[in-house]
Enzyme design. Structure first.
Site, PDB file in Angstrom:
ATOM      1  N   ARG A 138       0.830  -1.304  -0.072  1.00  0.00           N
ATOM      2  CA  ARG A 138       0.251   0.077   0.227  1.00  0.00           C
ATOM      3  C   ARG A 138       0.807   1.317  -0.162  1.00  0.00           C
ATOM      4  O   ARG A 138       0.338   2.436   0.368  1.00  0.00           O
ATOM      5  CB  ARG A 138      -0.977   0.184   1.348  1.00  0.00           C
ATOM      6  CG  ARG A 138      -1.967  -1.111   1.232  1.00  0.00           C
ATOM      7  CD  ARG A 138      -3.357  -0.864   1.724  1.00  0.00           C
ATOM      8  NE  ARG A 138      -4.388  -1.884   1.688  1.00  0.00           N
ATOM      9  CZ  ARG A 138      -4.140  -2.814   2.415  1.00  0.00           C
ATOM     10  NH1 ARG A 138      -3.624  -3.022   3.595  1.00  0.00           N
ATOM     11  NH2 ARG A 138      -5.072  -3.961   2.395  1.00  0.00           N
ATOM     12  N   LYS A 160       3.746  11.404 -12.029  1.00  0.00           N
ATOM     13  CA  LYS A 160       2.637  10.201 -12.726  1.00  0.00           C
ATOM     14  C   LYS A 160       3.597   8.877 -12.651  1.00  0.00           C
ATOM     15  O   LYS A 160       4.716   8.850 -12.994  1.00  0.00           O
ATOM     16  CB  LYS A 160       2.391  10.666 -13.987  1.00  0.00           C
ATOM     17  CG  LYS A 160       1.450  11.701 -14.073  1.00  0.00           C
ATOM     18  CD  LYS A 160       1.064  12.101 -15.458  1.00  0.00           C
ATOM     19  CE  LYS A 160      -0.287  13.157 -15.527  1.00  0.00           C
ATOM     20  NZ  LYS A 160      -0.105  13.496 -16.892  1.00  0.00           N
ATOM     21  N   GLU A 202      10.659  16.538 -25.642  1.00  0.00           N
ATOM     22  CA  GLU A 202      10.081  16.989 -24.645  1.00  0.00           C
ATOM     23  C   GLU A 202      10.533  18.583 -24.216  1.00  0.00           C
ATOM     24  O   GLU A 202       9.733  19.402 -23.702  1.00  0.00           O
ATOM     25  CB  GLU A 202      10.023  16.032 -23.460  1.00  0.00           C
ATOM     26  CG  GLU A 202       9.601  14.666 -23.657  1.00  0.00           C
ATOM     27  CD  GLU A 202       7.965  14.523 -23.258  1.00  0.00           C
ATOM     28  OE1 GLU A 202       7.306  15.867 -23.037  1.00  0.00           O
ATOM     29  OE2 GLU A 202       7.714  13.529 -23.593  1.00  0.00           O
ATOM     30  N   LYS A 244       7.874  22.746 -15.217  1.00  0.00           N
ATOM     31  CA  LYS A 244       7.075  21.473 -14.982  1.00  0.00           C
ATOM     32  C   LYS A 244       6.684  21.833 -13.404  1.00  0.00           C
ATOM     33  O   LYS A 244       5.450  21.458 -13.127  1.00  0.00           O
ATOM     34  CB  LYS A 244       7.432  20.466 -15.246  1.00  0.00           C
ATOM     35  CG  LYS A 244       6.921  19.072 -14.712  1.00  0.00           C
ATOM     36  CD  LYS A 244       7.111  17.844 -15.401  1.00  0.00           C
ATOM     37  CE  LYS A 244       5.781  16.822 -15.364  1.00  0.00           C
ATOM     38  NZ  LYS A 244       6.066  15.597 -15.635  1.00  0.00           N
ATOM     39  N   GLU A 254      -4.146  16.737 -12.363  1.00  0.00           N
ATOM     40  CA  GLU A 254      -4.617  17.049 -13.746  1.00  0.00           C
ATOM     41  C   GLU A 254      -6.101  17.267 -13.557  1.00  0.00           C
ATOM     42  O   GLU A 254      -6.860  16.650 -14.468  1.00  0.00           O
ATOM     43  CB  GLU A 254      -4.198  15.818 -14.757  1.00  0.00           C
ATOM     44  CG  GLU A 254      -4.068  16.151 -16.273  1.00  0.00           C
ATOM     45  CD  GLU A 254      -3.482  15.400 -16.961  1.00  0.00           C
ATOM     46  OE1 GLU A 254      -2.308  15.016 -16.855  1.00  0.00           O
ATOM     47  OE2 GLU A 254      -3.947  15.102 -17.959  1.00  0.00           O
ATOM     48  N   ARG A 259      -2.705  21.125 -15.814  1.00  0.00           N
ATOM     49  CA  ARG A 259      -1.430  20.256 -16.043  1.00  0.00           C
ATOM     50  C   ARG A 259      -1.799  19.553 -17.457  1.00  0.00           C
ATOM     51  O   ARG A 259      -0.699  18.775 -17.997  1.00  0.00           O
ATOM     52  CB  ARG A 259      -1.600  19.140 -14.818  1.00  0.00           C
ATOM     53  CG  ARG A 259      -0.467  18.093 -14.981  1.00  0.00           C
ATOM     54  CD  ARG A 259      -0.098  17.187 -13.937  1.00  0.00           C
ATOM     55  NE  ARG A 259       0.878  16.247 -14.257  1.00  0.00           N
ATOM     56  CZ  ARG A 259       1.596  15.357 -13.411  1.00  0.00           C
ATOM     57  NH1 ARG A 259       1.309  15.605 -12.048  1.00  0.00           N
ATOM     58  NH2 ARG A 259       2.510  14.768 -13.548  1.00  0.00           N
ATOM     59  N   ASN A 263       0.353  17.516 -21.731  1.00  0.00           N
ATOM     60  CA  ASN A 263       0.019  16.482 -22.807  1.00  0.00           C
ATOM     61  C   ASN A 263      -0.044  16.811 -24.265  1.00  0.00           C
ATOM     62  O   ASN A 263      -0.256  16.160 -25.224  1.00  0.00           O
ATOM     63  CB  ASN A 263      -1.082  15.780 -22.333  1.00  0.00           C
ATOM     64  CG  ASN A 263      -1.196  15.146 -21.114  1.00  0.00           C
ATOM     65  OD1 ASN A 263      -0.224  14.437 -20.866  1.00  0.00           O
ATOM     66  ND2 ASN A 263      -2.108  15.283 -20.400  1.00  0.00           N
ATOM     67  N   HIS A 266       0.686  14.785 -26.909  1.00  0.00           N
ATOM     68  CA  HIS A 266       0.415  13.439 -26.501  1.00  0.00           C
ATOM     69  C   HIS A 266      -0.450  12.295 -27.009  1.00  0.00           C
ATOM     70  O   HIS A 266      -0.336  11.290 -26.914  1.00  0.00           O
ATOM     71  CB  HIS A 266       0.756  13.254 -24.855  1.00  0.00           C
ATOM     72  CG  HIS A 266       2.310  13.609 -24.532  1.00  0.00           C
ATOM     73  ND1 HIS A 266       2.793  14.800 -24.753  1.00  0.00           N
ATOM     74  CD2 HIS A 266       2.901  12.735 -23.609  1.00  0.00           C
ATOM     75  CE1 HIS A 266       4.161  14.789 -24.283  1.00  0.00           C
ATOM     76  NE2 HIS A 266       4.196  13.597 -23.648  1.00  0.00           N
ATOM     77  N   HIS A 270       0.625   8.855 -28.234  1.00  0.00           N
ATOM     78  CA  HIS A 270       0.447   7.766 -27.299  1.00  0.00           C
ATOM     79  C   HIS A 270      -0.380   6.810 -28.564  1.00  0.00           C
ATOM     80  O   HIS A 270      -0.371   5.539 -28.650  1.00  0.00           O
ATOM     81  CB  HIS A 270      -0.606   7.767 -26.482  1.00  0.00           C
ATOM     82  CG  HIS A 270       0.054   8.565 -25.134  1.00  0.00           C
ATOM     83  ND1 HIS A 270      -0.523   8.935 -24.111  1.00  0.00           N
ATOM     84  CD2 HIS A 270       1.523   8.710 -24.878  1.00  0.00           C
ATOM     85  CE1 HIS A 270       0.304   9.297 -23.185  1.00  0.00           C
ATOM     86  NE2 HIS A 270       1.602   9.096 -23.784  1.00  0.00           N
ATOM     87  N   HIS A 283       9.524   7.265 -27.083  1.00  0.00           N
ATOM     88  CA  HIS A 283       8.453   8.141 -26.619  1.00  0.00           C
ATOM     89  C   HIS A 283       8.725   9.516 -27.141  1.00  0.00           C
ATOM     90  O   HIS A 283       7.643  10.051 -27.914  1.00  0.00           O
ATOM     91  CB  HIS A 283       8.545   8.255 -25.068  1.00  0.00           C
ATOM     92  CG  HIS A 283       7.260   9.089 -24.688  1.00  0.00           C
ATOM     93  ND1 HIS A 283       5.865   8.759 -24.951  1.00  0.00           N
ATOM     94  CD2 HIS A 283       7.337  10.168 -23.690  1.00  0.00           C
ATOM     95  CE1 HIS A 283       5.384   9.852 -24.469  1.00  0.00           C
ATOM     96  NE2 HIS A 283       6.112  10.673 -23.636  1.00  0.00           N
TER      97      HIS A 283
END
Ligand code: GLY
Length: 379
Positions: A138, A160, A202, A244, A254, A259, A263, A266, A270, A283
């Site tokens: 946990r 993330k 990026e 950032k 987000e 935020r 992306n 992206h 993706h 990526h």
């Protein structure tokens, strides 16, 4: 974050520490991004002073014999019990199977709640080890130690974590903030040039979404950046991390629409990564193509002039990044995009530029226009 003279390195620090403070949060979740040269050698004494009993380094196989050894030695020198687990390089490792192997390995090491995970490598290891830390027992403490440019300027900062499903990238994951991020820019000296270039996509993203001065600075320092001039590299890493942090502090999960601008490019990227098969494109390479598509979509919608598309494409090409995609059936890409986390009720939403340094989330775009852009941007 304007600088008075974009042609010098401004306040490039010889190493710096950038605090990340969540406004409505307990102090324990605040942390720092430490940027420096050669600082992996002292990581052990840095982290040993925290309340930890031992560390487990989860390292990308490709860096296992260099950066992870440096970290391991530093922890052992600081008297910290240390174990190392290696993960195969490449996007395919962001899988439920690999996460399970790590959970089992942690169980067999009898880790306890005061064990810290140290994620050493690029975005894949950072996302995977962060997700395993978030879920095992946990939640275990994790430190991000990014050794690629993509990870140093983007993925290691902001909490993330996640893994991919065959039908979509990063579809399973958690927000799990690290206890700290240690960025040794010397780690980039040995990065293969394709990986370094992938990180530059990026970097260009940060100029496009938030900082026109930085974008112009990138345009005028291409050669230094390509040659990995240490001051130029430190400048791009520290600038991207500051930008950032500024965003993540205000919208950690987000939720407010801030935020989501990170992306940019992206949604397309993706979809292309998923359609190509994970690992075919790096990526950042997919992000480069995705940003070109996003800008062309903005142009098609009358939001920007063609010269903004051209400036972005020229900069990406100067960094040897791809700007066109292999041809895929646009319906397949649209189908993948409809599962994107930014989509709402199957409606496509894209982060699109309004000018260099400013983007916004645009909703309900006609699928036929998106298909046109997909087709025009493929070879
Ligand atoms: N890489 C996008 C984000 O961290 O939000």
């Amino acid at each position: 974050m304007p600088r008075s003279n974009p042609n010098d390195f401004g306040d490039v620090p010889q190493g710096c520490s950038i605090p990340l403070n969540f406004a409505r949060s307990s102090h324990e979740r605040n942390y720092s991004i430490q940027i420096g040269r050669g600082i992996l050698r002292t990581i052990g004494s840095e982290i040993a002073s925290r309340n930890i009993s031992r560390v487990v380094i989860i390292a990308d196989e490709a860096v296992a014999l260099s950066h992870s050894l440096t970290c391991e030695k530093s922890f052992l020198d600081a008297g910290v019990e240390t174990s190392v687990i290696r993960v195969p390089s490449g996007e395919q490792s962001k899988s439920i199977q690999q996460a399970e192997q790590l959970w089992i390995a942690l169980a067999s090491l009898n880790v306890d709640r005061r064990t810290a995970i140290i994620a050493v490598g690029g975005g894949v290891v950072g996302d995977l080890a962060g997700f395993v830390a978030a879920t095992f027992s946990r939640g275990l403490t994790v430190w991000q130690v990014p050794t690629t440019l993509v990870a140093q300027v983007d993925s290691a900062v902001g909490g993330k974590t996640g893994i991919n499903l065959p039908c979509g990238k990063n579809l399973v994951g958690a927000f799990w903030q690290p206890s700290g991020v240690i960025v040794d820019i010397h780690a980039l000296d040995t990065l293969p040039s394709r990986e370094y270039g992938s990180g530059l996509a990026e970097v260009v993203k940060y100029g496009m979404i938030l900082d026109p001065t930085f974008f112009s600075w990138l345009e005028s320092h291409c050669n230094k950046i390509r040659l990995r001039d240490p001051d130029a590299v430190e400048h791009i890493v520290s600038t991207c991390c500051r930008l950032k942090v500024h965003v993540v502090e205000q919208d950690e999960r987000e939720e407010t629409g801030l935020r989501v601008i990170l992306n940019y490019g992206h949604t397309f990227a993706h979809a292309i990564e998923t359609a190509s098969g994970y690992g075919v494109l790096l990526h950042g390479e997919a992000v480069s193509i995705g940003m070109v598509m996003a800008a062309r979509l903005a142009e098609r919608l009358g939001m920007i002039d063609a010269d903004i598309c051209s400036r972005q494409e020229f900069l990406l090409t100067s960094f040897d990044l791809p700007v066109t995609s292999a041809a895929f059936d646009p319906d397949i890409l649209l189908d993948i995009m409809a599962r994107d986390k930014k989509s709402v009720a199957g409606r496509l939403r894209f982060v699109l530029p309004e000018c260099i340094g400013k983007v916004r989330l645009v909703d309900s775009i006609d699928h036929n226009i998106v298909k046109e852009v997909l087709t025009a941007s493929s070879r």
